[in-house]
Scaffold this motif. Structure first.
Motif, PDB file in Angstrom:
ATOM      1  N   GLY A  21       0.745  -1.283  -0.010  1.00  0.00           N
ATOM      2  CA  GLY A  21      -0.029   0.065  -0.015  1.00  0.00           C
ATOM      3  C   GLY A  21       0.946   1.317   0.129  1.00  0.00           C
ATOM      4  O   GLY A  21       1.831   1.354  -0.732  1.00  0.00           O
ATOM      5  N   VAL A  22       0.705   2.365   0.770  1.00  0.00           N
ATOM      6  CA  VAL A  22       1.188   3.335   0.928  1.00  0.00           C
ATOM      7  C   VAL A  22       1.631   3.767   2.404  1.00  0.00           C
ATOM      8  O   VAL A  22       1.176   3.503   3.202  1.00  0.00           O
ATOM      9  N   LEU A  23       3.065   4.070   2.534  1.00  0.00           N
ATOM     10  CA  LEU A  23       3.786   4.599   3.581  1.00  0.00           C
ATOM     11  C   LEU A  23       3.696   6.157   3.413  1.00  0.00           C
ATOM     12  O   LEU A  23       4.569   6.548   2.626  1.00  0.00           O
ATOM     13  N   PHE A  24       3.209   6.733   4.165  1.00  0.00           N
ATOM     14  CA  PHE A  24       3.284   8.312   4.500  1.00  0.00           C
ATOM     15  C   PHE A  24       3.975   8.662   5.291  1.00  0.00           C
ATOM     16  O   PHE A  24       3.682   8.438   6.631  1.00  0.00           O
ATOM     17  N   ILE A  25       5.031   9.470   4.990  1.00  0.00           N
ATOM     18  CA  ILE A  25       6.059   9.852   6.155  1.00  0.00           C
ATOM     19  C   ILE A  25       5.772  11.426   6.361  1.00  0.00           C
ATOM     20  O   ILE A  25       6.437  12.137   5.339  1.00  0.00           O
ATOM     21  N   ASP A  26       4.962  11.978   7.423  1.00  0.00           N
ATOM     22  CA  ASP A  26       5.051  13.452   7.407  1.00  0.00           C
ATOM     23  C   ASP A  26       6.090  13.792   8.354  1.00  0.00           C
ATOM     24  O   ASP A  26       7.112  13.152   9.050  1.00  0.00           O
ATOM     25  N   GLU A  27       6.520  15.197   7.922  1.00  0.00           N
ATOM     26  CA  GLU A  27       7.681  15.752   8.482  1.00  0.00           C
ATOM     27  C   GLU A  27       8.916  14.718   8.665  1.00  0.00           C
ATOM     28  O   GLU A  27       9.900  14.669   9.471  1.00  0.00           O
ATOM     29  N   ALA A  28       9.092  14.548   7.165  1.00  0.00           N
ATOM     30  CA  ALA A  28      10.072  13.374   6.899  1.00  0.00           C
ATOM     31  C   ALA A  28      11.432  14.017   7.125  1.00  0.00           C
ATOM     32  O   ALA A  28      12.670  13.313   7.288  1.00  0.00           O
ATOM     33  N   TYR A  29      11.569  15.223   7.083  1.00  0.00           N
ATOM     34  CA  TYR A  29      12.776  16.116   7.063  1.00  0.00           C
ATOM     35  C   TYR A  29      13.598  15.832   8.486  1.00  0.00           C
ATOM     36  O   TYR A  29      14.502  16.127   8.583  1.00  0.00           O
ATOM     37  N   GLU A  30      12.999  15.021   9.433  1.00  0.00           N
ATOM     38  CA  GLU A  30      13.307  14.847  10.638  1.00  0.00           C
ATOM     39  C   GLU A  30      14.296  13.511  10.757  1.00  0.00           C
ATOM     40  O   GLU A  30      14.851  13.124  11.529  1.00  0.00           O
ATOM     41  N   LEU A  31      14.087  12.802   9.443  1.00  0.00           N
ATOM     42  CA  LEU A  31      14.860  11.569   9.313  1.00  0.00           C
ATOM     43  C   LEU A  31      16.412  12.212   9.034  1.00  0.00           C
ATOM     44  O   LEU A  31      16.731  13.015   8.592  1.00  0.00           O
ATOM     45  N   GLY A  32      17.095  11.398   9.752  1.00  0.00           N
ATOM     46  CA  GLY A  32      18.546  11.766   9.540  1.00  0.00           C
ATOM     47  C   GLY A  32      19.344  12.568  10.603  1.00  0.00           C
ATOM     48  O   GLY A  32      20.330  12.842  10.976  1.00  0.00           O
ATOM     49  N   LYS A  33      18.372  13.039  11.463  1.00  0.00           N
ATOM     50  CA  LYS A  33      18.759  14.049  12.794  1.00  0.00           C
ATOM     51  C   LYS A  33      18.808  13.001  13.875  1.00  0.00           C
ATOM     52  O   LYS A  33      18.282  12.033  14.032  1.00  0.00           O
ATOM     53  N   ARG A  79      12.382  23.225   1.636  1.00  0.00           N
ATOM     54  CA  ARG A  79      13.663  23.601   1.877  1.00  0.00           C
ATOM     55  C   ARG A  79      14.267  22.299   2.886  1.00  0.00           C
ATOM     56  O   ARG A  79      15.416  21.935   2.677  1.00  0.00           O
ATOM     57  N   ASP A  80      13.373  21.895   3.889  1.00  0.00           N
ATOM     58  CA  ASP A  80      13.757  20.933   4.712  1.00  0.00           C
ATOM     59  C   ASP A  80      14.005  19.613   4.239  1.00  0.00           C
ATOM     60  O   ASP A  80      14.778  18.915   4.680  1.00  0.00           O
ATOM     61  N   ILE A  81      13.070  19.277   3.365  1.00  0.00           N
ATOM     62  CA  ILE A  81      13.216  18.244   2.457  1.00  0.00           C
ATOM     63  C   ILE A  81      14.367  17.830   1.749  1.00  0.00           C
ATOM     64  O   ILE A  81      14.984  16.852   1.715  1.00  0.00           O
ATOM     65  N   ASP A  82      14.560  19.133   1.071  1.00  0.00           N
ATOM     66  CA  ASP A  82      16.041  19.030   0.274  1.00  0.00           C
ATOM     67  C   ASP A  82      17.165  19.086   1.120  1.00  0.00           C
ATOM     68  O   ASP A  82      17.944  18.147   0.819  1.00  0.00           O
ATOM     69  N   GLU A  83      17.220  19.597   2.139  1.00  0.00           N
ATOM     70  CA  GLU A  83      18.308  19.366   3.299  1.00  0.00           C
ATOM     71  C   GLU A  83      18.423  17.905   3.751  1.00  0.00           C
ATOM     72  O   GLU A  83      19.582  17.373   3.808  1.00  0.00           O
ATOM     73  N   MET A  84      17.283  17.179   4.068  1.00  0.00           N
ATOM     74  CA  MET A  84      17.250  15.865   4.465  1.00  0.00           C
ATOM     75  C   MET A  84      17.805  15.018   3.284  1.00  0.00           C
ATOM     76  O   MET A  84      18.593  13.994   3.585  1.00  0.00           O
ATOM     77  N   LEU A  85      17.397  15.164   2.108  1.00  0.00           N
ATOM     78  CA  LEU A  85      17.698  14.327   0.942  1.00  0.00           C
ATOM     79  C   LEU A  85      19.041  14.575   0.680  1.00  0.00           C
ATOM     80  O   LEU A  85      19.661  13.496   0.291  1.00  0.00           O
ATOM     81  N   ASP A  86      19.643  15.621   0.895  1.00  0.00           N
ATOM     82  CA  ASP A  86      21.047  15.945   0.779  1.00  0.00           C
ATOM     83  C   ASP A  86      22.204  15.195   1.600  1.00  0.00           C
ATOM     84  O   ASP A  86      23.027  15.102   1.706  1.00  0.00           O
ATOM     85  N   ARG A  87      21.487  14.521   2.829  1.00  0.00           N
ATOM     86  CA  ARG A  87      22.247  14.114   3.858  1.00  0.00           C
ATOM     87  C   ARG A  87      22.293  12.659   3.487  1.00  0.00           C
ATOM     88  O   ARG A  87      23.316  11.678   4.044  1.00  0.00           O
ATOM     89  N   ASN A  88      21.600  11.935   2.375  1.00  0.00           N
ATOM     90  CA  ASN A  88      21.668  10.802   2.095  1.00  0.00           C
ATOM     91  C   ASN A  88      21.397  10.550   0.485  1.00  0.00           C
ATOM     92  O   ASN A  88      20.346  10.404   0.154  1.00  0.00           O
ATOM     93  N   ALA A  89      22.560  10.361  -0.339  1.00  0.00           N
ATOM     94  CA  ALA A  89      22.544  10.446  -1.767  1.00  0.00           C
ATOM     95  C   ALA A  89      21.759   9.061  -2.205  1.00  0.00           C
ATOM     96  O   ALA A  89      20.984   9.213  -3.089  1.00  0.00           O
ATOM     97  N   GLY A  90      21.586   7.919  -1.615  1.00  0.00           N
ATOM     98  CA  GLY A  90      20.838   6.757  -1.767  1.00  0.00           C
ATOM     99  C   GLY A  90      19.543   6.987  -1.704  1.00  0.00           C
ATOM    100  O   GLY A  90      18.581   6.825  -2.480  1.00  0.00           O
ATOM    101  N   LEU A  91      19.247   7.675  -0.672  1.00  0.00           N
ATOM    102  CA  LEU A  91      17.758   8.144  -0.501  1.00  0.00           C
ATOM    103  C   LEU A  91      17.269   9.129  -1.367  1.00  0.00           C
ATOM    104  O   LEU A  91      16.129   8.860  -1.942  1.00  0.00           O
ATOM    105  N   LYS A  92      17.823  10.052  -1.709  1.00  0.00           N
ATOM    106  CA  LYS A  92      17.711  11.190  -2.802  1.00  0.00           C
ATOM    107  C   LYS A  92      17.646  10.559  -4.181  1.00  0.00           C
ATOM    108  O   LYS A  92      16.475  11.017  -4.650  1.00  0.00           O
ATOM    109  N   SER A  93      18.280   9.636  -4.436  1.00  0.00           N
ATOM    110  CA  SER A  93      18.137   9.204  -5.867  1.00  0.00           C
ATOM    111  C   SER A  93      16.718   8.108  -5.749  1.00  0.00           C
ATOM    112  O   SER A  93      16.645   7.839  -7.080  1.00  0.00           O
ATOM    113  N   ARG A  94      16.248   7.879  -5.106  1.00  0.00           N
ATOM    114  CA  ARG A  94      15.167   7.093  -5.091  1.00  0.00           C
ATOM    115  C   ARG A  94      13.588   7.870  -5.097  1.00  0.00           C
ATOM    116  O   ARG A  94      12.748   7.306  -5.491  1.00  0.00           O
TER     117      ARG A  94
END
Length: 122
Positions: free
Chosen positions: A36-48, A80-95
């Protein structure tokens, strides 16, 4: 999608408080959303935080795991927060290859929308 499941969580809820807890939280949440669907709100908190990196790497590992092939993962947060979070992990960003920005609504826009929906519903 094979199921109509929608599992909502947040970046903080996917991050554990002690070693080993984060991976388990990510796997359990993905299991609940499987097919189904996994919805991650405030995903920018990942990696912190102390175990945030583990949350991102666990998510990347699951996104490459064939058992989750039929699962859609949606991340939400301030651009902007999502961009910063994705920049912390290239593998995640590419997906994440598709992005949609939703504009904030003014109060008048919300009231107009609700009135229109009310008229349509009778």
């Amino acid at each position: 999608l094979p199921t109509d499941r929608v599992q909502e969580t947040s970046g903080l809820q996917l991050t554990g408080e002690f070693l080993g807890q984060t991976k388990k939280k990510v796997e359990e949440t993905l299991g609940a959303a499987k097919g189904g669907v996994l919805f991650i709100d405030e995903a920018y908190e990942l990696g912190k935080g102390l175990y945030g990196e583990e949350a991102m790497t666990s998510l990347v590992a699951a996104m490459t795991d064939p058992q989750y092939k039929a699962t859609v993962i949606i991340i939400a947060g301030y651009p902007r927060d999502i961009d910063e979070m994705l920049d912390r992990n290239a593998g995640l960003k590419s997906r994440f290859t598709e992005f949609y920005d939703f504009l904030d609504w003014a109060v008048d826009d919300c009231l107009r929308y609700l009135a229109e929906q009310g008229r349509k519903a009778g």
